[in-house]
Scaffold this motif. Structure first.
Motif, short mmCIF file in Angstrom:
data_model
loop_
_atom_site.label_atom_id
_atom_site.label_comp_id
_atom_site.label_asym_id
_atom_site.label_seq_id
_atom_site.Cartn_x
_atom_site.Cartn_y
_atom_site.Cartn_z
N SER A 43 0.82 -1.21 0.00
CA SER A 43 0.00 0.00 0.00
C SER A 43 0.86 1.26 0.00
N GLN A 44 1.96 1.24 0.73
CA GLN A 44 2.86 2.39 0.75
C GLN A 44 3.49 2.62 -0.61
N VAL A 45 3.84 1.53 -1.30
CA VAL A 45 4.38 1.65 -2.66
C VAL A 45 3.33 2.26 -3.58
N GLY A 46 2.09 1.81 -3.45
CA GLY A 46 1.03 2.37 -4.28
C GLY A 46 0.84 3.85 -4.05
N ALA A 47 0.87 4.27 -2.79
CA ALA A 47 0.73 5.69 -2.47
C ALA A 47 1.89 6.50 -3.04
N THR A 48 3.09 5.97 -2.95
CA THR A 48 4.26 6.67 -3.50
C THR A 48 4.15 6.82 -5.00
N LEU A 49 3.71 5.77 -5.68
CA LEU A 49 3.57 5.84 -7.13
C LEU A 49 2.49 6.84 -7.54
N GLU A 50 1.41 6.89 -6.77
CA GLU A 50 0.37 7.89 -7.06
C GLU A 50 0.93 9.30 -6.94
N LEU A 52 3.78 10.15 -7.67
CA LEU A 52 4.63 10.35 -8.84
C LEU A 52 3.83 10.32 -10.13
N ASP A 53 2.50 10.45 -10.01
CA ASP A 53 1.59 10.53 -11.16
C ASP A 53 1.45 9.23 -11.93
N TRP A 54 1.64 8.11 -11.25
CA TRP A 54 1.29 6.82 -11.85
C TRP A 54 -0.20 6.59 -11.63
N TYR A 55 -0.80 5.85 -12.56
CA TYR A 55 -2.17 5.39 -12.38
C TYR A 55 -2.10 4.05 -11.65
N VAL A 56 -2.64 3.99 -10.43
CA VAL A 56 -2.48 2.83 -9.57
C VAL A 56 -3.82 2.11 -9.38
N VAL A 57 -3.79 0.80 -9.58
CA VAL A 57 -4.97 -0.04 -9.34
C VAL A 57 -4.59 -1.06 -8.28
N ASP A 58 -5.38 -1.12 -7.21
CA ASP A 58 -5.07 -2.01 -6.10
C ASP A 58 -6.03 -3.20 -6.07
N ASN A 59 -5.49 -4.37 -5.72
CA ASN A 59 -6.26 -5.60 -5.53
C ASN A 59 -7.00 -6.00 -6.80
N LEU A 60 -6.29 -5.98 -7.91
CA LEU A 60 -6.89 -6.36 -9.19
C LEU A 60 -6.88 -7.88 -9.36
N PRO A 61 -8.01 -8.49 -9.71
CA PRO A 61 -7.98 -9.92 -10.04
C PRO A 61 -7.06 -10.16 -11.23
N PRO A 62 -6.15 -11.11 -11.16
CA PRO A 62 -5.19 -11.32 -12.25
C PRO A 62 -5.81 -11.53 -13.62
N ARG A 63 -7.01 -12.09 -13.69
CA ARG A 63 -7.63 -12.33 -15.00
C ARG A 63 -7.97 -11.01 -15.70
N LEU A 64 -8.02 -9.91 -14.94
CA LEU A 64 -8.30 -8.61 -15.55
C LEU A 64 -7.02 -7.86 -15.94
N HIS A 176 13.16 4.64 -1.60
CA HIS A 176 13.71 3.58 -2.45
C HIS A 176 12.89 3.43 -3.73
N ILE A 177 11.57 3.47 -3.61
CA ILE A 177 10.72 3.35 -4.79
C ILE A 177 10.96 4.52 -5.74
N ARG A 178 11.11 5.71 -5.19
CA ARG A 178 11.38 6.87 -6.03
C ARG A 178 12.69 6.70 -6.80
N LYS A 179 13.70 6.14 -6.17
CA LYS A 179 14.97 5.89 -6.85
C LYS A 179 14.80 4.89 -7.99
N LEU A 180 13.90 3.94 -7.81
CA LEU A 180 13.72 2.90 -8.81
C LEU A 180 12.90 3.37 -10.01
N VAL A 181 11.91 4.23 -9.79
CA VAL A 181 10.97 4.52 -10.87
C VAL A 181 10.85 5.98 -11.26
N ALA A 182 11.32 6.90 -10.44
CA ALA A 182 11.00 8.30 -10.67
C ALA A 182 11.96 8.95 -11.65
N ALA A 183 11.41 9.84 -12.47
CA ALA A 183 12.25 10.70 -13.29
C ALA A 183 12.94 11.71 -12.40
N GLU A 184 14.00 12.34 -12.91
CA GLU A 184 14.76 13.29 -12.12
C GLU A 184 13.89 14.42 -11.60
#
Length: 311
Positions: A43-50, A52-64, A176-184
């Motif tokens: 959940s913390q990773v999802g909040a961080t990505l949001e 950073l302007d990512w579109y975040v979907v939580d608890n998605l059934p894998p078939r979708l 750490h997540i910002r270092k992995l995915v964020a633009a400068e």
């Protein structure tokens, strides 16, 4: 069930993969799948990505997952999509690996982040919030953790990046997540410089407040009274006073250091409030001067004059 480590006081690792896992920072569409142990920090990773302007979907059934990936299109639609998938999907989770393999074969730019954590720390986190593990089923908390670990064993082995959050705080994980995915530019602090009048009250959202009532008030100069700090005669009068230019430079120097600290502490929005008596002359001129100085230092700055026009 949401990850339980959203509480700031709960410690949440030393990454097993680091710089090699950094995502591209260009506009290539990306799909990021977040999975792993319950309580490890999804959940913390999802909040961080949001943030950073990512579109975040939580608890998605894998078939979708395949259908949702269709939202990613170059130049339109969703450019950066993050999907949190975990054992909350229950029976659907068995389809997860097949969906991932199909998306990899499609050529889509995709990474899988697996969040892990030691059993003892997971137990501490669950006990601190007094919630059951999703696979506990009436047994011991540790039983549910062990069942989940066995279920995720193969997925962990095939993840692109494993993040061990055992020793991370929520802020460490966000960094750490910002270092992995964020633009400068994603770590940039957005600054609002606001002028205001003390007679109308302090701004509720001010992070820092400066008082420029130590400067002579143009209100008492008849030819300046009807003007504002936006007008050059007033600005020249205010900034030409003894100590005014030194104050603007010193305050900008001070705030530059503070803004670096805010960036490190993941505070992306900062409001600097500069006040005089009525918010018409001195504070307006000084706010514009400080904002200009901060822009020259490379900060993104906007200026608001809260009380201008009230007199």
């Amino acid at each position: 069930m949401s990850d339980i480590n959203d509480t700031a006081s709960i410690p949440i690792g030393i990454p097993e993969q680091d710089a090699d896992a950094i995502l591209p920072t260009n506009e290539v569409p990306e799909l990021l799948i977040i999975t792993g142990m319950s309580g490890a920090g999804r959940s913390q990773v999802g909040a961080t990505l949001e943030d950073l302007d990512w579109y975040v979907v939580d608890n998605l059934p894998p078939r979708l997952l395949r259908a949702l990936a269709g939202l990613i299109t170059p130049g339109a639609g969703v450019q950066r999509l993050a999907v949190i998938v975990d054992v909350r999907s229950r029976s659907f989770f068995a389809e997860f690996q097949d969906a991932i393999d199909e998306l990899r074969d499609s050529g889509l730019h995709m990474r899988v982040f697996f969040l892990d954590c030691s059993d003892d720390v997971l137990v501490q986190r669950y006990e601190s919030v007094r919630r059951p593990h999703p696979l506990q089923e009436g047994g011991r908390l540790l039983d549910g953790i062990q069942v989940e670990r066995k279920l995720l064993e193969s997925l962990r082995a095939h993840a692109d990046t494993i993040i061990d959050t055992t020793t991370f705080s929520v802020h460490d994980l966000s960094r750490h997540i910002r270092k992995l995915v964020a633009a400068e530019t994603a770590s940039e602090v957005h600054v609002t410089v606001m002028s205001f009048g003390f007679k109308y009250g302090l701004p509720m959202d001010a992070d820092n407040v400066a008082d420029v009532r130590f400067l002579p008030n143009p209100y008492w100069v008849s030819e300046l009274r009807h003007l504002t700090g936006h007008d050059k005669p007033v600005s020249d009068f205010v900034l030409g006073q003894d100590g005014a230019a030194d104050f603007a430079e010193s305050y900008s120097n001070l705030m530059a250091g503070i803004l670096e600290g805010y960036a490190h502490e993941l505070k992306p929005y900062v409001t600097i409030a500069i006040g005089c008596t009525g918010g018409k002359h001195r504070s307006v001129a000084m706010a514009e001067a400080v904002a200009a100085d901060l822009r020259e230092r490379g900060h993104a700055v906007r200026v608001i004059h809260r009380d201008l026009g009230r007199e």
